[in-house]
Scaffold this motif. Structure first.
Motif, PDB file in Angstrom:
ATOM      1  N   VAL A  23       3.616 -10.564  -5.744  1.00  0.00           N
ATOM      2  CA  VAL A  23       3.044  -9.684  -4.730  1.00  0.00           C
ATOM      3  C   VAL A  23       2.387  -8.487  -5.407  1.00  0.00           C
ATOM      4  CG1 VAL A  23       4.713 -10.364  -2.949  1.00  0.00           C
ATOM      5  CG2 VAL A  23       5.157  -8.347  -4.326  1.00  0.00           C
ATOM      6  N   GLY A  33       0.728  -0.463   0.499  1.00  0.00           N
ATOM      7  CA  GLY A  33       0.817  -1.764   1.143  1.00  0.00           C
ATOM      8  C   GLY A  33       1.251  -2.802   0.132  1.00  0.00           C
ATOM      9  N   VAL A  34       1.768  -3.895   0.642  1.00  0.00           N
ATOM     10  CA  VAL A  34       2.214  -5.003  -0.204  1.00  0.00           C
ATOM     11  C   VAL A  34       1.694  -6.291   0.406  1.00  0.00           C
ATOM     12  CG1 VAL A  34       4.212  -6.249  -1.105  1.00  0.00           C
ATOM     13  CG2 VAL A  34       4.338  -3.779  -0.815  1.00  0.00           C
ATOM     14  N   MET A  35       1.177  -7.163  -0.456  1.00  0.00           N
ATOM     15  CA  MET A  35       0.766  -8.477   0.022  1.00  0.00           C
ATOM     16  C   MET A  35       0.849  -9.485  -1.108  1.00  0.00           C
ATOM     17  SD  MET A  35      -3.377  -8.064   0.508  1.00  0.00           S
ATOM     18  CE  MET A  35      -3.369  -9.401   1.643  1.00  0.00           C
ATOM     19  N   VAL A  36       0.839 -10.752  -0.726  1.00  0.00           N
ATOM     20  CA  VAL A  36       0.892 -11.828  -1.709  1.00  0.00           C
ATOM     21  C   VAL A  36      -0.320 -11.704  -2.624  1.00  0.00           C
ATOM     22  CG1 VAL A  36       0.855 -14.333  -1.992  1.00  0.00           C
ATOM     23  CG2 VAL A  36       2.164 -13.306  -0.122  1.00  0.00           C
ATOM     24  N   SER A  37      -0.087 -11.779  -3.916  1.00  0.00           N
ATOM     25  CA  SER A  37      -1.155 -11.570  -4.905  1.00  0.00           C
ATOM     26  C   SER A  37      -2.339 -12.501  -4.708  1.00  0.00           C
ATOM     27  CB  SER A  37      -0.607 -11.759  -6.320  1.00  0.00           C
ATOM     28  OG  SER A  37       0.375 -10.802  -6.595  1.00  0.00           O
ATOM     29  N   GLU A  39      -3.627 -13.588  -2.140  1.00  0.00           N
ATOM     30  CA  GLU A  39      -4.434 -13.248  -0.968  1.00  0.00           C
ATOM     31  C   GLU A  39      -5.118 -11.888  -1.096  1.00  0.00           C
ATOM     32  OE1 GLU A  39      -2.187 -13.763   2.608  1.00  0.00           O
ATOM     33  OE2 GLU A  39      -1.525 -15.759   2.025  1.00  0.00           O
ATOM     34  N   TYR A  40      -4.822 -11.156  -2.130  1.00  0.00           N
ATOM     35  CA  TYR A  40      -5.388  -9.816  -2.292  1.00  0.00           C
ATOM     36  C   TYR A  40      -6.820  -9.914  -2.801  1.00  0.00           C
ATOM     37  CZ  TYR A  40      -5.980  -4.949  -3.619  1.00  0.00           C
ATOM     38  OH  TYR A  40      -6.435  -3.661  -3.727  1.00  0.00           O
TER      39      TYR A  40
END
Length: 58
Positions: A23, A33-37, A39-40
């Motif tokens: 992430v 913010g945090v998101m799956v790598s 999808e970034y």
């Protein structure tokens, strides 16, 4: 280091280990913010850290 950053880092690391996927922790407009790598697709300069549950060092 701000309290918000510390909290975001802890949650990002926990999320990576829970989902077992890397992430990205990023900052946008003074918020984190945090998101799956995978999808970034945001600004690379906004990335604070990438947490990979498969890496021995986080």
């Amino acid at each position: 280091m701000s309290h918000n950053l510390t909290l975001a880092q802890n949650h990002a690391f926990d999320l990576a280990r829970t989902l077992m996927v890397p992430v990205i922790l990023f900052e946008a407009e003074s918020e984190f913010g945090v998101m799956v790598s995978s999808e970034y697709d945001g600004d690379q300069d906004a990335i604070v850290h990438e947490y990979d549950p498969w890496s021995p060092a986080h």
